[in-house]
Design an enzyme around this catalytic site. Sequence first.
Site, PDB file in Angstrom:
ATOM      1  N   CYS A 236       1.134  -1.016   0.045  1.00  0.00           N
ATOM      2  CA  CYS A 236      -0.070   0.094   0.014  1.00  0.00           C
ATOM      3  C   CYS A 236       0.748   1.193  -0.130  1.00  0.00           C
ATOM      4  O   CYS A 236       1.563   1.594   0.918  1.00  0.00           O
ATOM      5  CB  CYS A 236      -0.868  -0.091   1.290  1.00  0.00           C
TER       6      CYS A 236
ATOM      7  N   CYS B 260       0.149   4.045   2.891  1.00  0.00           N
ATOM      8  CA  CYS B 260       0.496   3.219   3.938  1.00  0.00           C
ATOM      9  C   CYS B 260       1.774   3.642   4.289  1.00  0.00           C
ATOM     10  O   CYS B 260       2.460   4.133   5.302  1.00  0.00           O
ATOM     11  CB  CYS B 260       0.351   1.719   4.244  1.00  0.00           C
TER      12      CYS B 260
END
Length: 109
Positions: free
Chosen positions: A34, A37
Site C-alpha cells: 500500500c 501506507c
Amino acid sequence: MASDKVVQLSDDSFENDVLKSSVPVLVDFWASWCAPCKAISPVVDGLAAEYEGKVKVGKLNVDENPATPGQYGVRGIPTLILFKDGKIVDQVVGAVPKNQLEGLIKKAL
C-alpha cells in the site's frame, strides 16, 4: 521499517496490547503493498516518539492478520483507529496530514 517506539500488533496480541492498554492506542492498519501506507508511515513513527508514555502507537498488517480489521470494519487502508479503554474514540482513513492525526490523539488525552 517502523520505529522502535511502534508496537507490531497481531490478531493474537490485539486484545492485550490495545483493548487492555492503560493508555490510549493509535492503531495503523496497513499492508506492505500500500503506497499511501508507506507515505504516512514516517508521520506515524514520529507521533509514536512524540507521544511516548502518553499514547501507544501500533501497526497491524492486514494481510497477515485478517481477523482484527474485519472485526472493526476496516475496508480501506491506511485506516488509523484510536482506542481508549478498549473502545474506539475516532478513526481516519487515508494518508492524512500530521495535524489531523494529532487532533485524533488529543481527543483521548
